[in-house]
Scaffold this motif. Structure first.
Motif, short mmCIF file in Angstrom:
data_model
loop_
_atom_site.label_atom_id
_atom_site.label_comp_id
_atom_site.label_asym_id
_atom_site.label_seq_id
_atom_site.Cartn_x
_atom_site.Cartn_y
_atom_site.Cartn_z
N ARG A 133 -3.88 -3.20 -8.02
CA ARG A 133 -4.67 -2.09 -8.57
C ARG A 133 -5.71 -1.63 -7.55
NH1 ARG A 133 -3.76 -0.94 -13.81
NH2 ARG A 133 -2.75 -2.52 -15.12
N ALA A 134 -6.30 -2.57 -6.84
CA ALA A 134 -7.30 -2.21 -5.82
C ALA A 134 -6.67 -1.39 -4.70
CB ALA A 134 -7.94 -3.48 -5.25
N LEU A 135 -5.39 -1.67 -4.38
CA LEU A 135 -4.73 -0.96 -3.30
C LEU A 135 -4.55 0.54 -3.60
CD1 LEU A 135 -1.93 -3.35 -1.98
CD2 LEU A 135 -3.89 -2.46 -0.71
N THR A 136 -4.63 0.91 -4.88
CA THR A 136 -4.53 2.34 -5.20
C THR A 136 -5.78 3.09 -4.76
OG1 THR A 136 -5.46 2.04 -7.43
CG2 THR A 136 -3.06 1.82 -7.19
N ARG A 137 -6.86 2.38 -4.47
CA ARG A 137 -8.12 3.01 -4.07
C ARG A 137 -8.58 2.63 -2.66
NH1 ARG A 137 -11.14 5.18 -8.30
NH2 ARG A 137 -10.22 4.91 -10.35
N ASP A 144 4.06 0.40 -12.00
CA ASP A 144 2.90 -0.37 -12.45
C ASP A 144 2.77 -1.67 -11.66
OD1 ASP A 144 1.93 -2.66 -14.60
OD2 ASP A 144 0.89 -0.74 -14.81
N PRO A 145 1.53 -2.10 -11.30
CA PRO A 145 1.33 -3.36 -10.58
C PRO A 145 1.95 -4.58 -11.25
CG PRO A 145 -0.69 -2.09 -10.55
CD PRO A 145 0.26 -1.36 -11.46
N LEU A 146 2.01 -4.56 -12.59
CA LEU A 146 2.62 -5.68 -13.32
C LEU A 146 4.09 -5.81 -12.94
CD1 LEU A 146 1.51 -7.67 -15.50
CD2 LEU A 146 2.65 -6.25 -17.18
N ARG A 147 4.79 -4.70 -12.89
CA ARG A 147 6.20 -4.72 -12.52
C ARG A 147 6.39 -5.14 -11.07
NH1 ARG A 147 8.86 0.83 -15.00
NH2 ARG A 147 9.01 0.16 -17.19
N ILE A 148 5.53 -4.62 -10.20
CA ILE A 148 5.63 -4.97 -8.78
C ILE A 148 5.48 -6.47 -8.60
CG2 ILE A 148 4.58 -4.70 -6.51
CD1 ILE A 148 3.75 -1.88 -7.35
N THR A 149 4.47 -7.04 -9.25
CA THR A 149 4.23 -8.48 -9.14
C THR A 149 5.44 -9.26 -9.63
OG1 THR A 149 1.86 -8.15 -9.45
CG2 THR A 149 2.70 -10.37 -9.81
N PHE A 150 6.00 -8.86 -10.76
CA PHE A 150 7.16 -9.57 -11.32
C PHE A 150 8.35 -9.52 -10.37
CE2 PHE A 150 11.19 -9.45 -13.65
CZ PHE A 150 11.16 -10.72 -14.22
N LYS A 185 0.84 -1.21 0.00
CA LYS A 185 0.00 0.00 0.00
C LYS A 185 0.87 1.25 0.00
CE LYS A 185 -3.40 2.90 0.61
NZ LYS A 185 -4.29 3.26 -0.52
N ARG A 186 1.96 1.21 0.76
CA ARG A 186 2.83 2.38 0.88
C ARG A 186 3.58 2.67 -0.42
NH1 ARG A 186 7.44 3.28 5.60
NH2 ARG A 186 8.33 5.21 4.74
N TYR A 187 3.93 1.61 -1.17
CA TYR A 187 4.79 1.80 -2.34
C TYR A 187 4.11 1.51 -3.68
CZ TYR A 187 8.57 1.95 1.09
OH TYR A 187 9.38 2.29 2.15
N VAL A 188 2.80 1.18 -3.67
CA VAL A 188 2.14 0.75 -4.89
C VAL A 188 2.10 1.84 -5.96
CG1 VAL A 188 -0.21 1.41 -4.18
CG2 VAL A 188 0.12 -0.53 -5.74
N ASP A 189 2.16 3.10 -5.55
CA ASP A 189 2.10 4.20 -6.52
C ASP A 189 3.43 4.45 -7.22
OD1 ASP A 189 -0.59 4.70 -6.03
OD2 ASP A 189 -0.12 6.03 -4.34
N LYS A 190 4.48 3.73 -6.82
CA LYS A 190 5.81 3.97 -7.38
C LYS A 190 5.97 3.44 -8.80
CE LYS A 190 7.22 5.85 -3.52
NZ LYS A 190 7.47 7.29 -3.42
#
Length: 280
Positions: free
Chosen positions: A211-215, A156-162, A149-154
């Motif tokens: 993506r949900a964590l952005t909201r 794209d979620p695709l990159r984070i997951t990878f 949640k703290r870093y999700v805006d840094k």
């Protein structure tokens, strides 16, 4: 789709560690075609890569303990332990995300405690170790979800997951080598379950969740995840015949935990209607 993860974990014949290793490896490979690794590394920078690598290690530890709880107890027990994530999130998210505590989140989290006690009291003594491991797994979920949640805006979620799941693969590999080849290779049927687990229940769901964590707050997101026991226990009852191993106390504890899950939505709606939704 997350409701099927425990069912698939119970059906797969591998022990927890190789099961999770194959899951994160297959998931990472499925994302390579969509992530330009070189460009991603340059754009993220060393600090963000280290942050998401650390979160990936927590994800790996969560999955190993989650499937360990399934193997030591059963799918229903592991799933209801996962529902205690909200209790941990109510205390940890404000510290990690750096936002004020919400009194109603903490109260709903504390409401889960009697449910946890009834769940522990409602399983066979031989399953208690599985319950403890399952609670550790829930604690890990609350930590890495709050960090995401703290870093999700840094990025794209695709990159984070990878990055997170590739890091999980690398982290688990040395431990897997210590076990040797015994029990490492999946059976033909295990391959089918693993592919479903990796592509549908991991790759797709993780991207949607980030993506949900952005909201949503991490607490609200974890309460949504806590619906996984509803689907999972229902499926386990019919597909895995878990009911014969559980007492009425277990289901009473489950009911209390689920009341807290749905109670959060009701409290949030009440505040919203009054126009006084607390921060977070």
């Amino acid at each position: 789709m997350w409701g099927f993860t425990a069912i698939l974990g119970d059906l797969i014949q591998l022990s927890a560690l190789p099961l999770v290793w194959w899951r994160v490896l297959l998931t990472s490979l499925s994302l390579v075609a969509f992530v330009r690794v070189g460009k991603m590394v340059r754009e993220l920078g060393r600090r963000q890569l280290l942050v998401f690598t650390g979160i990936g290690i927590l994800v790996a530890a969560h999955w190993v303990t989650f499937y360990g709880a399934i193997k030591l107890a059963n799918a229903s027990v592991a799933l209801i332990c996962l529902a205690t994530t909200s209790l941990f999130s109510s205390m940890l998210e404000p510290l990690i995300v750096r936002r004020p505590f919400n009194w109603y989140e903490l109260l709903l989290g504390l409401f889960i405690l009697p449910g946890i006690w009834l769940v522990i009291d409602g399983v066979e003594a031989g399953m208690n170790q599985g319950v403890i491991i399952g609670l550790v797994s829930a604690l890990l979920v609350s930590v890495f979800t709050s960090l995401n949640k703290r870093y999700v805006d840094k990025t794209d979620p695709l990159r984070i997951t990878f990055v997170e799941l590739a890091a999980a693969t690398v982290f688990l590999t040395p431990f897997l080598l210590l076990l040797g080849s015994n029990g490492f290779w999946p059976t033909p049927l295990d391959w089918v379950y693993l592919i479903v687990l990796a592509l549908l229940c991991t790759t797709l769901t993780n991207i949607l969740f980030l993506r949900a964590l952005t909201r949503l707050s991490a607490f609200a997101a974890n309460l949504t995840v806590n619906l996984e026991p509803v689907y999972g226990i229902f499926l386990a009852y019919f597909l895995l015949d878990d009911a014969q191993e559980l007492t009425p106390r277990f289901y009473l504890g489950t009911l209390l935990i689920l009341i807290a899950v749905f109670g959060y939505a009701a409290v949030k709606r009440w505040f919203r209607l009054r126009g006084t939704v607390p921060r977070g």
